[in-house]
Scaffold this motif. Structure first.
Motif, mmCIF file in Angstrom:
data_model
loop_
_atom_site.group_PDB
_atom_site.id
_atom_site.type_symbol
_atom_site.label_atom_id
_atom_site.label_comp_id
_atom_site.label_asym_id
_atom_site.label_seq_id
_atom_site.Cartn_x
_atom_site.Cartn_y
_atom_site.Cartn_z
ATOM 1 N N GLY A 34 0.808 -1.206 0.000
ATOM 2 C CA GLY A 34 0.000 0.000 0.000
ATOM 3 C C GLY A 34 0.843 1.258 0.000
ATOM 4 N N TRP A 35 0.215 2.344 -0.430
ATOM 5 C CA TRP A 35 0.796 3.678 -0.347
ATOM 6 C C TRP A 35 -0.098 4.538 0.548
ATOM 7 C CZ3 TRP A 35 5.467 5.185 -2.117
ATOM 8 C CH2 TRP A 35 6.089 4.426 -3.111
ATOM 9 N N PHE A 36 0.526 5.258 1.430
ATOM 10 C CA PHE A 36 -0.139 6.213 2.300
ATOM 11 C C PHE A 36 0.599 7.543 2.196
ATOM 12 C CE2 PHE A 36 -2.967 3.526 4.963
ATOM 13 C CZ PHE A 36 -2.594 2.284 4.466
ATOM 14 N N ARG A 37 -0.016 8.591 2.685
ATOM 15 C CA ARG A 37 0.646 9.889 2.680
ATOM 16 C C ARG A 37 0.306 10.656 3.941
ATOM 17 N NH1 ARG A 37 -2.741 12.789 -2.280
ATOM 18 N NH2 ARG A 37 -4.698 13.104 -1.128
ATOM 19 N N PHE A 46 -4.688 6.863 3.825
ATOM 20 C CA PHE A 46 -4.610 5.862 2.766
ATOM 21 C C PHE A 46 -4.657 6.530 1.401
ATOM 22 C CE2 PHE A 46 -5.223 2.073 0.446
ATOM 23 C CZ PHE A 46 -6.289 2.262 -0.423
ATOM 24 N N VAL A 47 -3.830 6.012 0.487
ATOM 25 C CA VAL A 47 -3.829 6.490 -0.893
ATOM 26 C C VAL A 47 -4.254 5.381 -1.847
ATOM 27 C CG1 VAL A 47 -2.424 7.405 -2.778
ATOM 28 C CG2 VAL A 47 -2.047 8.216 -0.433
ATOM 29 N N ALA A 48 -3.541 4.255 -1.810
ATOM 30 C CA ALA A 48 -3.820 3.163 -2.737
ATOM 31 C C ALA A 48 -3.238 1.878 -2.181
ATOM 32 C CB ALA A 48 -3.234 3.454 -4.116
ATOM 33 N N ALA A 49 -3.827 0.746 -2.578
ATOM 34 C CA ALA A 49 -3.323 -0.554 -2.170
ATOM 35 C C ALA A 49 -3.537 -1.549 -3.291
ATOM 36 C CB ALA A 49 -4.008 -1.029 -0.886
ATOM 37 N N GLY A 103 -4.965 -12.372 0.274
ATOM 38 C CA GLY A 103 -6.204 -11.684 0.620
ATOM 39 C C GLY A 103 -6.389 -10.375 -0.124
ATOM 40 N N VAL A 104 -7.356 -9.612 0.310
ATOM 41 C CA VAL A 104 -7.676 -8.337 -0.330
ATOM 42 C C VAL A 104 -6.697 -7.274 0.137
ATOM 43 C CG1 VAL A 104 -10.111 -8.909 -0.579
ATOM 44 C CG2 VAL A 104 -9.320 -7.713 1.479
ATOM 45 N N PRO A 105 -6.494 -6.230 -0.663
ATOM 46 C CA PRO A 105 -5.603 -5.146 -0.238
ATOM 47 C C PRO A 105 -6.101 -4.485 1.044
ATOM 48 C CG PRO A 105 -6.085 -4.977 -2.576
ATOM 49 C CD PRO A 105 -7.013 -6.014 -2.031
ATOM 50 N N LYS A 106 -5.186 -4.040 1.874
ATOM 51 C CA LYS A 106 -5.507 -3.433 3.160
ATOM 52 C C LYS A 106 -5.462 -1.910 3.039
ATOM 53 C CE LYS A 106 -5.435 -7.533 5.132
ATOM 54 N NZ LYS A 106 -5.049 -8.346 3.978
ATOM 55 N N ILE A 107 -6.510 -1.245 3.580
ATOM 56 C CA ILE A 107 -6.580 0.215 3.498
ATOM 57 C C ILE A 107 -6.409 0.881 4.849
ATOM 58 C CG2 ILE A 107 -8.072 0.038 1.465
ATOM 59 C CD1 ILE A 107 -10.405 0.908 3.234
ATOM 60 N N ASP A 108 -6.294 0.103 5.901
ATOM 61 C CA ASP A 108 -6.129 0.636 7.253
ATOM 62 C C ASP A 108 -4.651 0.586 7.626
ATOM 63 O OD1 ASP A 108 -7.796 -0.024 10.442
ATOM 64 O OD2 ASP A 108 -6.087 1.246 9.937
ATOM 65 N N ALA A 109 -4.081 1.747 7.958
ATOM 66 C CA ALA A 109 -2.658 1.807 8.301
ATOM 67 C C ALA A 109 -2.321 0.927 9.502
ATOM 68 C CB ALA A 109 -2.251 3.250 8.578
ATOM 69 N N ASP A 110 -3.279 0.676 10.372
ATOM 70 C CA ASP A 110 -3.018 -0.156 11.556
ATOM 71 C C ASP A 110 -2.740 -1.607 11.185
ATOM 72 O OD1 ASP A 110 -5.413 1.569 13.700
ATOM 73 O OD2 ASP A 110 -3.296 1.972 13.264
ATOM 74 N N GLU A 111 -3.074 -1.984 9.951
ATOM 75 C CA GLU A 111 -2.825 -3.358 9.513
ATOM 76 C C GLU A 111 -1.446 -3.529 8.880
ATOM 77 O OE1 GLU A 111 -6.369 -5.705 8.114
ATOM 78 O OE2 GLU A 111 -7.037 -3.723 7.499
ATOM 79 N N TYR A 112 -0.669 -2.447 8.859
ATOM 80 C CA TYR A 112 0.649 -2.493 8.239
ATOM 81 C C TYR A 112 1.743 -2.581 9.299
ATOM 82 C CZ TYR A 112 -1.251 -1.478 3.647
ATOM 83 O OH TYR A 112 -1.929 -1.567 2.449
ATOM 84 N N ASP A 113 2.685 -3.501 9.043
ATOM 85 C CA ASP A 113 3.790 -3.703 9.971
ATOM 86 C C ASP A 113 5.084 -3.041 9.517
ATOM 87 O OD1 ASP A 113 3.141 -7.079 11.271
ATOM 88 O OD2 ASP A 113 2.473 -5.091 11.901
ATOM 89 N N TYR A 114 5.246 -2.896 8.222
ATOM 90 C CA TYR A 114 6.514 -2.389 7.690
ATOM 91 C C TYR A 114 6.248 -1.152 6.837
ATOM 92 C CZ TYR A 114 8.294 -6.928 9.107
ATOM 93 O OH TYR A 114 8.641 -8.038 9.833
#
Length: 125
Positions: A34-37, A46-49, A103-114
């Motif tokens: 994903g990309w966030f800003r 969230f920007v895109a996943a 699975g499906v792309p994740k849009i919640d930043a809390d689901e990202y580890d790296y």
């Protein structure tokens, strides 16, 4: 896992930029990305996943039809093509890898580890 983002810069409104994010390791193709800003004074948004195989993509409403996320699993790289840039797109852009593979792309930043280190995009009016 290390993520290295690049491609940011200064561009005039209406211009384009392409961000890249290279991941270390051998598991890149098993995870969505994903990309966030984050703009000054704002929370990360969230920007895109994109799914692990590129088959599914999600976009924030604010960038839909202007930005395109893609990936090349052979190069361990995810891209964000940004067209028709607006001053409100100015932010530090971060690539991220969620903790769940497939699975499906994740849009919640809390689901990202790296997260990558971020690359600054500045759009002048």
């Amino acid at each position: 896992v290390q993520l290295q983002a690049s491609g940011g810069g200064l561009v005039q409104a209406g211009g384009s930029l392409r961000l890249s994010c290279v991941a270390s390791g051998r598991t890149f193709g098993s995870y969505g990305m994903g990309w966030f800003r984050q703009a000054p004074g704002n929370e990360r948004e969230f920007v895109a996943a994109i799914a692990w195989n590129g088959g599914t993509t999600f976009y924030a409403d604010s960038v839909k039809d202007r930005f395109t996320i893609s990936r090349d699993n052979a190069k361990n790289t995810v891209y964000l093509q940004m067209n028709s840039l607006k001053p409100e797109d100015t932010a530090v852009y971060y690539c991220g890898r969620p903790r769940g593979g497939y699975g499906v792309p994740k849009i919640d930043a809390d689901e990202y580890d790296y997260w990558g280190q971020g690359t600054l995009v500045t759009v002048s009016s």
